[in-house]
Motif scaffolding. Structure first.
Motif, PDB file in Angstrom:
ATOM      1  N   LEU A  21       0.905  -1.152  -0.168  1.00  0.00           N
ATOM      2  CA  LEU A  21       0.062  -0.022  -0.011  1.00  0.00           C
ATOM      3  C   LEU A  21       0.707   1.184   0.199  1.00  0.00           C
ATOM      4  O   LEU A  21       1.855   1.241   0.694  1.00  0.00           O
ATOM      5  N   ARG A  33      -2.541   6.188  10.384  1.00  0.00           N
ATOM      6  CA  ARG A  33      -1.899   5.063  10.836  1.00  0.00           C
ATOM      7  C   ARG A  33      -2.930   4.275  11.456  1.00  0.00           C
ATOM      8  O   ARG A  33      -2.740   3.057  11.733  1.00  0.00           O
ATOM      9  N   ARG A  37      -3.776  -0.072  10.633  1.00  0.00           N
ATOM     10  CA  ARG A  37      -3.342  -1.083  11.828  1.00  0.00           C
ATOM     11  C   ARG A  37      -3.890  -2.413  11.271  1.00  0.00           C
ATOM     12  O   ARG A  37      -3.335  -3.331  11.567  1.00  0.00           O
ATOM     13  N   THR A  41       1.326  -5.134   7.779  1.00  0.00           N
ATOM     14  CA  THR A  41       2.432  -5.740   8.867  1.00  0.00           C
ATOM     15  C   THR A  41       3.217  -4.806   9.333  1.00  0.00           C
ATOM     16  O   THR A  41       3.572  -4.633  10.625  1.00  0.00           O
ATOM     17  N   HIS A  42       3.756  -4.068   8.322  1.00  0.00           N
ATOM     18  CA  HIS A  42       4.770  -3.057   8.748  1.00  0.00           C
ATOM     19  C   HIS A  42       5.251  -2.275   7.584  1.00  0.00           C
ATOM     20  O   HIS A  42       4.646  -2.534   6.431  1.00  0.00           O
ATOM     21  N   LYS A  43       5.828  -1.253   7.924  1.00  0.00           N
ATOM     22  CA  LYS A  43       6.082  -0.055   7.113  1.00  0.00           C
ATOM     23  C   LYS A  43       7.559  -0.698   6.308  1.00  0.00           C
ATOM     24  O   LYS A  43       8.442  -0.958   7.073  1.00  0.00           O
ATOM     25  N   ASP A  45      11.157   0.106   4.160  1.00  0.00           N
ATOM     26  CA  ASP A  45      11.922   1.261   3.441  1.00  0.00           C
ATOM     27  C   ASP A  45      11.631   1.593   2.255  1.00  0.00           C
ATOM     28  O   ASP A  45      11.677   0.426   1.419  1.00  0.00           O
ATOM     29  N   ASP A 112      16.036  -6.898  12.261  1.00  0.00           N
ATOM     30  CA  ASP A 112      14.853  -6.941  11.365  1.00  0.00           C
ATOM     31  C   ASP A 112      14.559  -8.224  10.692  1.00  0.00           C
ATOM     32  O   ASP A 112      13.408  -9.032  10.719  1.00  0.00           O
ATOM     33  N   PHE A 115      12.962 -10.356  13.806  1.00  0.00           N
ATOM     34  CA  PHE A 115      11.597 -10.210  13.454  1.00  0.00           C
ATOM     35  C   PHE A 115      10.811 -10.738  12.800  1.00  0.00           C
ATOM     36  O   PHE A 115       9.525 -11.309  12.968  1.00  0.00           O
ATOM     37  N   ASP A 116      11.273 -10.816  11.560  1.00  0.00           N
ATOM     38  CA  ASP A 116      10.199 -11.235  10.269  1.00  0.00           C
ATOM     39  C   ASP A 116      10.321 -12.681  10.356  1.00  0.00           C
ATOM     40  O   ASP A 116       9.081 -13.316  10.240  1.00  0.00           O
ATOM     41  N   ALA A 119       7.826 -13.578  13.373  1.00  0.00           N
ATOM     42  CA  ALA A 119       6.657 -13.403  13.045  1.00  0.00           C
ATOM     43  C   ALA A 119       5.844 -14.517  11.949  1.00  0.00           C
ATOM     44  O   ALA A 119       4.866 -14.826  12.073  1.00  0.00           O
TER      45      ALA A 119
ATOM     46  N   LYS B  70       9.333   0.141  13.091  1.00  0.00           N
ATOM     47  CA  LYS B  70       9.262  -0.267  11.635  1.00  0.00           C
ATOM     48  C   LYS B  70       7.676  -0.994  11.713  1.00  0.00           C
ATOM     49  O   LYS B  70       7.082  -0.886  10.853  1.00  0.00           O
ATOM     50  N   ARG B  71       7.413  -1.690  12.649  1.00  0.00           N
ATOM     51  CA  ARG B  71       6.184  -2.507  12.918  1.00  0.00           C
ATOM     52  C   ARG B  71       5.031  -1.835  13.583  1.00  0.00           C
ATOM     53  O   ARG B  71       3.718  -2.084  13.368  1.00  0.00           O
ATOM     54  N   HIS B  93       6.428  -6.769  19.311  1.00  0.00           N
ATOM     55  CA  HIS B  93       4.914  -7.241  19.314  1.00  0.00           C
ATOM     56  C   HIS B  93       4.300  -6.993  20.763  1.00  0.00           C
ATOM     57  O   HIS B  93       4.788  -7.499  21.584  1.00  0.00           O
TER      58      HIS B  93
END
Lengths: 184, 228
Positions: A21, A33, A37, A41-43, A45, A112, A115-116, A119, B70-71, B93
């Motif tokens: 998006l 924002r 939500r 999932t996240h913003k 770069d 980063d 975290f991915d 998730a 970022k999240r 989270h």
């Protein structure tokens, strides 16, 4: 009303790893924002080819209907970029390369990716049982340990990895007690 | 970073995202965790403390902050101090423990630091204060004015107890040496006059700089949209 499952994952013939998006700055309503939500999932770069707004990685994992206020109808659009958004670096890449840079930006790539992975694959996927002082980059390991500190009981090999980090940091001339402050 | 907020002061964490200038990560309001650039043309009046952590630790903590930024998890605004502990699963989270109604700008900061093994305060030493009862009621009134769902407002109202971590207390604790952290409430309170004095010196009342209003989205969902 629209169904998220109907939205395309390709724009202008360009396939993305994930649907995106694009929120142009000039069209962005206040508190946009709040409405993002449930959609993202996240913003991400921004790639060099995209300017004037932010790109968000859309969460289209579940089929659902959602309503948004009318003023947001112009706020989001799919965007075609010159190059696909780059996926995050695998969290093991720098960890298992003893010659990896250990500056904050490179370590950020590791966290980063961590975290991915969490998730996507859950806590069990972060397996630290196989780390050894000779085969890892000490500062990346320390960062992983700090990032996973509050749920260390669920990470396989976390306690073992602390011992490895102590040895590896000291071998690299880094004060382990200082670098692992709060984790020991 | 400490600045004026809806209930006195507001606090957030200043950091540098990758290849970017200074930003602030803060819980602006109900379900409004935000990363805002600190730019002169829209600069709120603020003061900051550089948190005493070794360089080797900063290289770990900043990536953690960047990942959270970022999240941007959706965090309700809530005041139950004790059940908010452990809200972050260290992945950025937000997973509130049972009974938690959310976080404030202040407890968001304390929870982030605690999740990374760098606790700022000793919550077990925190004392209640009658002034915080009024604050709790003000929070409920604010959330109601922002059309936050009644169930959440009711949950917050139930948690009014007089316990509160104030933004200026977080700022004071962040300014302490790492040897002196986590800080007990009594020791934090002793630092407050100096923090407030420093703030008022730099940001006098009635200063010309506009402060952003802390709001949540004020319009309910309900209309359909077309995706282009």
């Amino acid at each position: 009303m629209f169904s998220i499952s109907d939205l395309p994952s390709a724009v202008n013939g360009v396939q993305f790893e994930q649907p995106v998006l694009f929120a142009p700055c000039e069209q962005r309503p206040p508190d946009f924002r709040y409405f993002l939500r449930d959609l993202v999932t996240h913003k991400a770069d921004n790639s060099a080819a995209v300017s004037g707004g932010d790109i968000y990685i859309a969460d289209f994992k579940q089929t659902r209907n959602i309503e948004l206020p009318d003023e947001l109808s112009q706020a989001f659009e799919f965007v075609s970029t010159q190059q696909p958004l780059s996926p995050s670096v695998d969290w093991r890449t720098h960890l298992f390369d003893a010659a990896s840079d250990a500056d904050v930006d490179t370590i950020s790539e590791t966290i980063d990716g961590l975290f991915d992975a969490l998730a996507r694959d859950g806590a069990d996927s972060i397996d630290l049982t196989g780390v050894s002082p000779e085969a890892i980059q000490a500062e990346h390991l320390a960062a992983i340990l700090r990032a996973t500190y509050s749920w260390r009981d669920q990470v396989p090999g976390w306690t073992h990895a602390i011992s490895v980090a102590v040895i590896a940091l000291e071998r690299n001339g880094i004060d382990a007690n200082e670098a692992l402050t709060g984790l020991l | 970073m400490l600045m004026r907020g809806a209930f006195g002061f507001h606090v957030g964490i200043a950091f540098n995202p990758a290849k970017k200038d200074l930003h602030i990560l803060h819980l602006r309001s109900h379900k409004q965790l935000a990363v805002d650039e600190v730019r002169p043309q829209n600069a709120q009046c603020w003061i900051g403390a550089i948190v005493d952590i070794p360089g080797s630790v900063a290289k770990q903590f900043v990536p953690f902050l960047r990942a959270v930024a970022k999240r941007l998890p959706s965090i309700p605004y809530g005041i139950n101090l004790l059940t908010g502990v452990g809200s972050f699963d260290a992945l950025g989270h937000y997973k509130p423990p049972r009974g938690s109604d959310g976080l404030t700008c202040a407890t968001f900061v304390t929870e982030i630091f605690a999740a990374a093994g760098l606790p700022l305060i000793r919550l077990d030493t925190w004392e209640s204060d009658l002034d915080n009862i009024r604050w709790g009621e003000d929070v409920c009134a604010f959330l109601q004015s922002q059309s936050v769902d009644e169930e959440h407002v009711a949950a917050v109202r139930k948690n009014i107890s007089g316990l509160r971590v104030r933004p200026e207390e977080v700022a004071a604790s962040a300014g302490k040496s790492i040897r002196d952290r986590p800080v007990a409430h009594r020791d934090v309170k002793a630092e407050i006059p100096a923090v407030v004095h420093a703030f008022n010196l730099h940001c006098p009342q009635g200063c010309a700089i506009e402060l952003p209003a802390l709001t949540v989205a004020d319009k309910p969902l309900g209309s359909s949209i077309q995706i282009k």
